[in-house]
Design a protein around this motif. Structure first.
Motif, PDB file in Angstrom:
ATOM      1  N   GLY A  48       0.822  -1.194   0.000  1.00 52.52           N
ATOM      2  CA  GLY A  48       0.000   0.000   0.000  1.00 52.52           C
ATOM      3  C   GLY A  48       0.860   1.250   0.000  1.00 52.52           C
ATOM      4  O   GLY A  48       2.085   1.204   0.162  1.00 52.52           O
ATOM      5  N   GLY A  49       0.213   2.397  -0.190  1.00 56.83           N
ATOM      6  CA  GLY A  49       0.945   3.652  -0.188  1.00 56.83           C
ATOM      7  C   GLY A  49       0.114   4.783  -0.734  1.00 56.83           C
ATOM      8  O   GLY A  49      -1.106   4.655  -0.895  1.00 56.83           O
ATOM      9  N   LEU A  50       0.797   5.878  -1.021  1.00 62.63           N
ATOM     10  CA  LEU A  50       0.154   7.080  -1.547  1.00 62.63           C
ATOM     11  C   LEU A  50       0.587   7.281  -2.993  1.00 62.63           C
ATOM     12  O   LEU A  50       1.796   7.344  -3.282  1.00 62.63           O
ATOM     13  CB  LEU A  50       0.559   8.290  -0.708  1.00 62.63           C
ATOM     14  CG  LEU A  50       0.157   9.664  -1.235  1.00 62.63           C
ATOM     15  CD1 LEU A  50      -1.350   9.807  -1.258  1.00 62.63           C
ATOM     16  CD2 LEU A  50       0.798  10.759  -0.388  1.00 62.63           C
ATOM     17  N   VAL A  51      -0.388   7.351  -3.893  1.00 66.78           N
ATOM     18  CA  VAL A  51      -0.092   7.608  -5.297  1.00 66.78           C
ATOM     19  C   VAL A  51      -1.110   8.611  -5.843  1.00 66.78           C
ATOM     20  O   VAL A  51      -2.185   8.791  -5.270  1.00 66.78           O
ATOM     21  CB  VAL A  51      -0.126   6.325  -6.152  1.00 66.78           C
ATOM     22  CG1 VAL A  51       0.942   5.361  -5.704  1.00 66.78           C
ATOM     23  CG2 VAL A  51      -1.497   5.694  -6.141  1.00 66.78           C
ATOM     24  N   GLN A  52      -0.746   9.215  -6.955  1.00 58.77           N
ATOM     25  CA  GLN A  52      -1.661  10.148  -7.599  1.00 58.77           C
ATOM     26  C   GLN A  52      -2.704   9.401  -8.421  1.00 58.77           C
ATOM     27  O   GLN A  52      -2.474   8.262  -8.858  1.00 58.77           O
ATOM     28  CB  GLN A  52      -0.889  11.098  -8.504  1.00 58.77           C
ATOM     29  CG  GLN A  52      -0.034  12.105  -7.760  1.00 58.77           C
ATOM     30  CD  GLN A  52       0.564  13.134  -8.678  1.00 58.77           C
ATOM     31  OE1 GLN A  52       0.839  12.866  -9.847  1.00 58.77           O
ATOM     32  NE2 GLN A  52       0.787  14.342  -8.155  1.00 58.77           N
ATOM     33  N   ALA A  53      -3.826  10.053  -8.619  1.00 58.10           N
ATOM     34  CA  ALA A  53      -4.863   9.475  -9.470  1.00 58.10           C
ATOM     35  C   ALA A  53      -4.277   9.142 -10.842  1.00 58.10           C
ATOM     36  O   ALA A  53      -3.478   9.908 -11.393  1.00 58.10           O
ATOM     37  CB  ALA A  53      -6.026  10.459  -9.606  1.00 58.10           C
ATOM     38  N   GLY A  54      -4.690   7.980 -11.347  1.00 56.66           N
ATOM     39  CA  GLY A  54      -4.174   7.497 -12.616  1.00 56.66           C
ATOM     40  C   GLY A  54      -2.977   6.586 -12.482  1.00 56.66           C
ATOM     41  O   GLY A  54      -2.572   5.939 -13.452  1.00 56.66           O
ATOM     42  N   GLY A  55      -2.411   6.539 -11.295  1.00 56.86           N
ATOM     43  CA  GLY A  55      -1.248   5.715 -11.052  1.00 56.86           C
ATOM     44  C   GLY A  55      -1.596   4.271 -10.762  1.00 56.86           C
ATOM     45  O   GLY A  55      -2.763   3.855 -10.861  1.00 56.86           O
TER      46      GLY A  55
END
Length: 124
Positions: free
Chosen positions: A9-16
């Motif tokens: 898991g983690g933090l990504v931008q939309a579309g990633g």
């Protein structure tokens, strides 16, 4: 005691994209069907994907169909959830589940083993 552990898991931008992994110990991994659920605080856990013990049968919730892919590698005692084209509404705590009781795969009551969850956050 069976142990189920998610990662990725983690933090990504939309579309990633992200790939979640799930491993299990103290069990014969190849005998069990598996899946993934997710939960947003204040809502019920949502079943999003299922894979049979052999890997030949998969199911997806409409909310993720065409974007997420479930897979497993029994030799590595690991299952995966490849998540593409991520959206902010995919933000949730994602759980790996193992060993259904034979009912509706998307029901949270049907699964014997749960991991602790891995957080996925999608920024807009």
């Amino acid at each position: 005691q069976v142990q189920v552990v998610e990662s990725g898991g983690g933090l990504v931008q939309a579309g990633g994209s992200l790939r979640l992994s799930c491993t299990a110990s103290r069990m014969n991994f190849a005998f069990y069907d598996m899946g993934w659920f997710r939960q947003v605080p204040g809502t019920e856990r949502e079943g999003i994907s299922y894979i049979s013990a052999s890997g030949n049968i998969t199911h997806y919730a409409d909310s993720v169909k065409g974007r997420f892919t479930i897979a497993r590698d029994n030799a590595k005692n690991t299952q995966y959830l490849q998540m593409n084209s991520l959206k902010p509404e995919d933000t949730a705590l994602y759980y790996c589940v193992i060993g259904s009781r034979g009912g509706t795969w998307s029901s949270r009551f049907q699964w014997n083993y749960w991991g602790q969850g891995t957080q996925v956050t999608i920024s807009s």
